[in-house]
Motif scaffolding. Sequence first.
Motif, mmCIF file in Angstrom:
data_model
loop_
_atom_site.group_PDB
_atom_site.id
_atom_site.type_symbol
_atom_site.label_atom_id
_atom_site.label_comp_id
_atom_site.label_asym_id
_atom_site.label_seq_id
_atom_site.Cartn_x
_atom_site.Cartn_y
_atom_site.Cartn_z
ATOM 1 N N GLY A 1 -14.075 38.734 -13.384
ATOM 2 C CA GLY A 1 -14.515 39.896 -14.156
ATOM 3 C C GLY A 1 -14.494 39.647 -15.652
ATOM 4 O O GLY A 1 -14.861 40.519 -16.435
ATOM 5 N N ALA A 2 -14.088 38.444 -16.082
ATOM 6 C CA ALA A 2 -13.917 38.153 -17.505
ATOM 7 C C ALA A 2 -15.205 38.286 -18.304
ATOM 8 O O ALA A 2 -15.188 38.807 -19.427
ATOM 9 C CB ALA A 2 -13.326 36.758 -17.686
ATOM 10 N N THR A 3 -16.331 37.838 -17.765
ATOM 11 C CA THR A 3 -17.591 37.896 -18.510
ATOM 12 C C THR A 3 -18.028 39.338 -18.727
ATOM 13 O O THR A 3 -18.347 39.739 -19.849
ATOM 14 C CB THR A 3 -18.692 37.105 -17.775
ATOM 15 O OG1 THR A 3 -18.233 35.766 -17.579
ATOM 16 C CG2 THR A 3 -19.979 37.097 -18.572
ATOM 17 N N LEU B 1 -17.855 44.598 -22.132
ATOM 18 C CA LEU B 1 -17.272 45.937 -22.292
ATOM 19 C C LEU B 1 -16.357 46.012 -23.508
ATOM 20 O O LEU B 1 -16.403 46.974 -24.267
ATOM 21 C CB LEU B 1 -16.505 46.332 -21.030
ATOM 22 C CG LEU B 1 -17.358 46.663 -19.812
ATOM 23 C CD1 LEU B 1 -16.487 46.771 -18.569
ATOM 24 C CD2 LEU B 1 -18.150 47.935 -20.043
ATOM 25 N N ASP B 2 -15.539 44.981 -23.701
ATOM 26 C CA ASP B 2 -14.595 44.967 -24.817
ATOM 27 C C ASP B 2 -15.286 44.828 -26.171
ATOM 28 O O ASP B 2 -14.800 45.349 -27.173
ATOM 29 C CB ASP B 2 -13.583 43.828 -24.661
ATOM 30 C CG ASP B 2 -12.619 44.043 -23.503
ATOM 31 O OD1 ASP B 2 -12.552 45.181 -22.970
ATOM 32 O OD2 ASP B 2 -11.949 43.066 -23.105
ATOM 33 N N ASN B 3 -16.415 44.101 -26.210
ATOM 34 C CA ASN B 3 -17.055 43.798 -27.484
ATOM 35 C C ASN B 3 -18.332 44.584 -27.752
ATOM 36 O O ASN B 3 -18.858 44.534 -28.861
ATOM 37 C CB ASN B 3 -17.353 42.302 -27.570
ATOM 38 C CG ASN B 3 -16.073 41.508 -27.677
ATOM 39 O OD1 ASN B 3 -15.515 41.365 -28.750
ATOM 40 N ND2 ASN B 3 -15.586 41.013 -26.551
ATOM 41 N N HIS C 1 -19.991 40.034 -5.618
ATOM 42 C CA HIS C 1 -18.920 40.786 -6.275
ATOM 43 C C HIS C 1 -17.610 40.431 -5.573
ATOM 44 O O HIS C 1 -17.446 40.668 -4.387
ATOM 45 C CB HIS C 1 -19.168 42.290 -6.195
ATOM 46 C CG HIS C 1 -17.998 43.095 -6.669
ATOM 47 N ND1 HIS C 1 -17.559 43.051 -7.976
ATOM 48 C CD2 HIS C 1 -17.169 43.929 -6.011
ATOM 49 C CE1 HIS C 1 -16.504 43.841 -8.098
ATOM 50 N NE2 HIS C 1 -16.246 44.387 -6.922
ATOM 51 N N ASN C 2 -16.707 39.848 -6.323
ATOM 52 C CA ASN C 2 -15.403 39.472 -5.803
ATOM 53 C C ASN C 2 -14.500 40.707 -5.860
ATOM 54 O O ASN C 2 -14.187 41.193 -6.944
ATOM 55 C CB ASN C 2 -14.837 38.329 -6.653
ATOM 56 C CG ASN C 2 -13.662 37.654 -6.014
ATOM 57 O OD1 ASN C 2 -13.253 38.019 -4.915
ATOM 58 N ND2 ASN C 2 -13.118 36.675 -6.699
ATOM 59 N N LYS D 1 -11.209 42.255 -11.770
ATOM 60 C CA LYS D 1 -10.676 43.348 -12.585
ATOM 61 C C LYS D 1 -11.787 44.274 -13.087
ATOM 62 O O LYS D 1 -11.527 45.397 -13.472
ATOM 63 C CB LYS D 1 -9.918 42.773 -13.777
ATOM 64 C CG LYS D 1 -8.682 41.999 -13.375
ATOM 65 C CD LYS D 1 -8.032 41.344 -14.572
ATOM 66 C CE LYS D 1 -6.883 40.480 -14.117
ATOM 67 N NZ LYS D 1 -6.414 39.579 -15.140
ATOM 68 N N THR D 2 -13.019 43.786 -13.113
ATOM 69 C CA THR D 2 -14.144 44.564 -13.623
ATOM 70 C C THR D 2 -15.129 44.812 -12.490
ATOM 71 O O THR D 2 -15.537 43.889 -11.811
ATOM 72 C CB THR D 2 -14.854 43.804 -14.763
ATOM 73 O OG1 THR D 2 -13.876 43.427 -15.739
ATOM 74 C CG2 THR D 2 -15.898 44.664 -15.424
ATOM 75 N N LYS D 3 -15.499 46.047 -12.306
ATOM 76 C CA LYS D 3 -16.439 46.411 -11.244
ATOM 77 C C LYS D 3 -17.868 46.373 -11.769
ATOM 78 O O LYS D 3 -18.105 46.635 -12.941
ATOM 79 C CB LYS D 3 -16.119 47.807 -10.686
ATOM 80 C CG LYS D 3 -14.719 47.936 -10.121
ATOM 81 C CD LYS D 3 -14.455 46.915 -9.024
ATOM 82 C CE LYS D 3 -13.021 46.976 -8.551
ATOM 83 N NZ LYS D 3 -12.512 45.714 -8.076
ATOM 84 N N VAL D 4 -18.804 46.055 -10.875
ATOM 85 C CA VAL D 4 -20.219 46.061 -11.226
ATOM 86 C C VAL D 4 -20.879 47.290 -10.599
ATOM 87 O O VAL D 4 -20.363 47.852 -9.639
ATOM 88 C CB VAL D 4 -20.926 44.764 -10.771
ATOM 89 C CG1 VAL D 4 -20.411 43.565 -11.548
ATOM 90 C CG2 VAL D 4 -20.792 44.546 -9.276
#
Length: 144
Positions: free
Chosen positions: A97-99, A104-106, A121-122, A126-129
């Motif tokens: 989910g890092a990418t 989202l963060d930037n 989708h794993n 940590k990040t949902k699509v």
Amino acid sequence: MSEEVKKSYFTTGQMRNALIQIEDQMVHSSWMPNIILGINRGGCIPGVYLSHRLKTAHEVLDIRLRDHTVKPDLRTLEKAFAFQKKILIIDDINDSGATFQYILDNFGKREDRIKFAALIHNKPSKTKVDYHGTKSTRTRHPLG
């Protein structure tokens, strides 16, 4: 002794099926993009395929967090957003989910104008699509 990683190979047919699933999910959500941004490198081929299916523009979003020291470039996203586009950001896999989290963060998700998609989708990510082709429970998905 190092542990051998068993690789999973995602075929072109599986990619097409995943893209059909993503398109179907978008149709059912009544949301369609004006532009597709394929994340460099893994999202480029699925992004181009999907842009042809939807008859919409495709550009590359240069975010390479793994194995690179160059700062990610969000100018393509900023430009599309400034031109009031509905933007789909696609990658091959939402692994950790890092990418997607970097975006989202930037930049943020910004109303209903930016959506995320991944062929795979794993579930532990940590990040949902918003849209995905298939789900996985693997901790790491090495695509061949």
